[in-house]
Scaffold this active site. Sequence first.
Site, mmCIF file in Angstrom:
data_model
loop_
_atom_site.group_PDB
_atom_site.id
_atom_site.type_symbol
_atom_site.label_atom_id
_atom_site.label_comp_id
_atom_site.label_asym_id
_atom_site.label_seq_id
_atom_site.Cartn_x
_atom_site.Cartn_y
_atom_site.Cartn_z
ATOM 1 N N LYS A 267 -6.392 8.387 -1.355
ATOM 2 C CA LYS A 267 -4.397 7.990 -1.077
ATOM 3 C C LYS A 267 -3.584 9.279 -2.275
ATOM 4 O O LYS A 267 -2.856 9.033 -1.844
ATOM 5 C CB LYS A 267 -4.172 7.501 -1.390
ATOM 6 C CG LYS A 267 -4.626 6.546 0.001
ATOM 7 C CD LYS A 267 -4.077 6.712 1.146
ATOM 8 C CE LYS A 267 -4.829 5.819 2.925
ATOM 9 N NZ LYS A 267 -5.061 4.622 3.029
ATOM 10 N N GLY B 1 4.736 4.636 5.506
ATOM 11 C CA GLY B 1 5.442 4.446 6.976
ATOM 12 C C GLY B 1 4.244 5.007 8.042
ATOM 13 O O GLY B 1 4.617 4.979 9.758
ATOM 14 N N GLU C 12 9.911 -2.691 4.185
ATOM 15 C CA GLU C 12 8.814 -2.185 3.252
ATOM 16 C C GLU C 12 9.851 -1.532 2.361
ATOM 17 O O GLU C 12 9.584 -2.318 1.414
ATOM 18 C CB GLU C 12 7.501 -1.295 3.351
ATOM 19 C CG GLU C 12 6.510 -1.596 4.037
ATOM 20 C CD GLU C 12 5.471 -0.856 4.362
ATOM 21 O OE1 GLU C 12 4.125 -1.232 4.959
ATOM 22 O OE2 GLU C 12 5.782 0.790 4.577
ATOM 23 N N GLY D 237 0.621 -0.864 -0.092
ATOM 24 C CA GLY D 237 0.082 0.033 -0.288
ATOM 25 C C GLY D 237 1.177 0.885 -0.474
ATOM 26 O O GLY D 237 1.583 1.135 0.066
ATOM 27 N N ALA D 238 -0.246 2.619 0.295
ATOM 28 C CA ALA D 238 1.151 3.965 0.168
ATOM 29 C C ALA D 238 -0.072 4.502 0.504
ATOM 30 O O ALA D 238 -1.384 4.752 0.447
ATOM 31 C CB ALA D 238 2.055 4.176 -1.087
#
Length: 229
Positions: A125, A99, A107, A86-87
């Site tokens: 996002k 993070g 990651e 993911g991000a």
Amino acid sequence: MNQDELKKAVGIKSVDYFKSDMVVGLGTGSTVYYMIEELGRRYQAGEIKNIVAVTTSSRSEKQAKELGIPTKDLNEVDHIDLTIDGADQIDKNGQGIKGGGGAHLLEKMVATNSTRNIWIVDQSKMADTLGSFPLPTEVIPFGCEKTFTDLEKEGLNPQFRLNEDGSRFLTHNKNYIIDLKIGEIKHPHLLADWLDHQVGIVAHGLFLDIVNTIIVGYEDGPKVIDNIR
């Protein structure tokens, strides 16, 4: 579709990119949860065979093992064919911040050892520029107050990440996280280079020039942004 439904649709779609006989990287997060569930279903059904997974957190490792997916440590493989993760924020140039869950060091290690990287996110996002999401930095406890002061002097608005009880959040490696509440990162590469040279910062959450494909969940279905790099 609500946000969870968007995440689920994207997670399921992303598993189409996993093939038999791959070493795969499994990221961490709420969208990745659905991806691992679908990968486990296809693995158990024999639709995907002979894979080995390298996970980026104990949460993802536990989930994979419960689904019967074989796992190995990064030290035990000589390559990773594809990592799906993911991000927390992605800009219009395909650069990202990760993070939010505190796993960005692991990651980043898995991502940079992968031949190909795919990010899976819902539409919330996506942004024109990075920075409205706080930028995580993982710092060692020794001298962390000095590191904090250095970040403060640069006008990066640092804040220690805290648990609900007010104690400092600990990463997988027993380090602290200092989140940088910058607002807008106008020059991500310059900031990344500066952070890379700060002694005491183990890893930051700028993931630059890494992702190859992004799958975004929209209300009318997942959209694939391919050939980014």
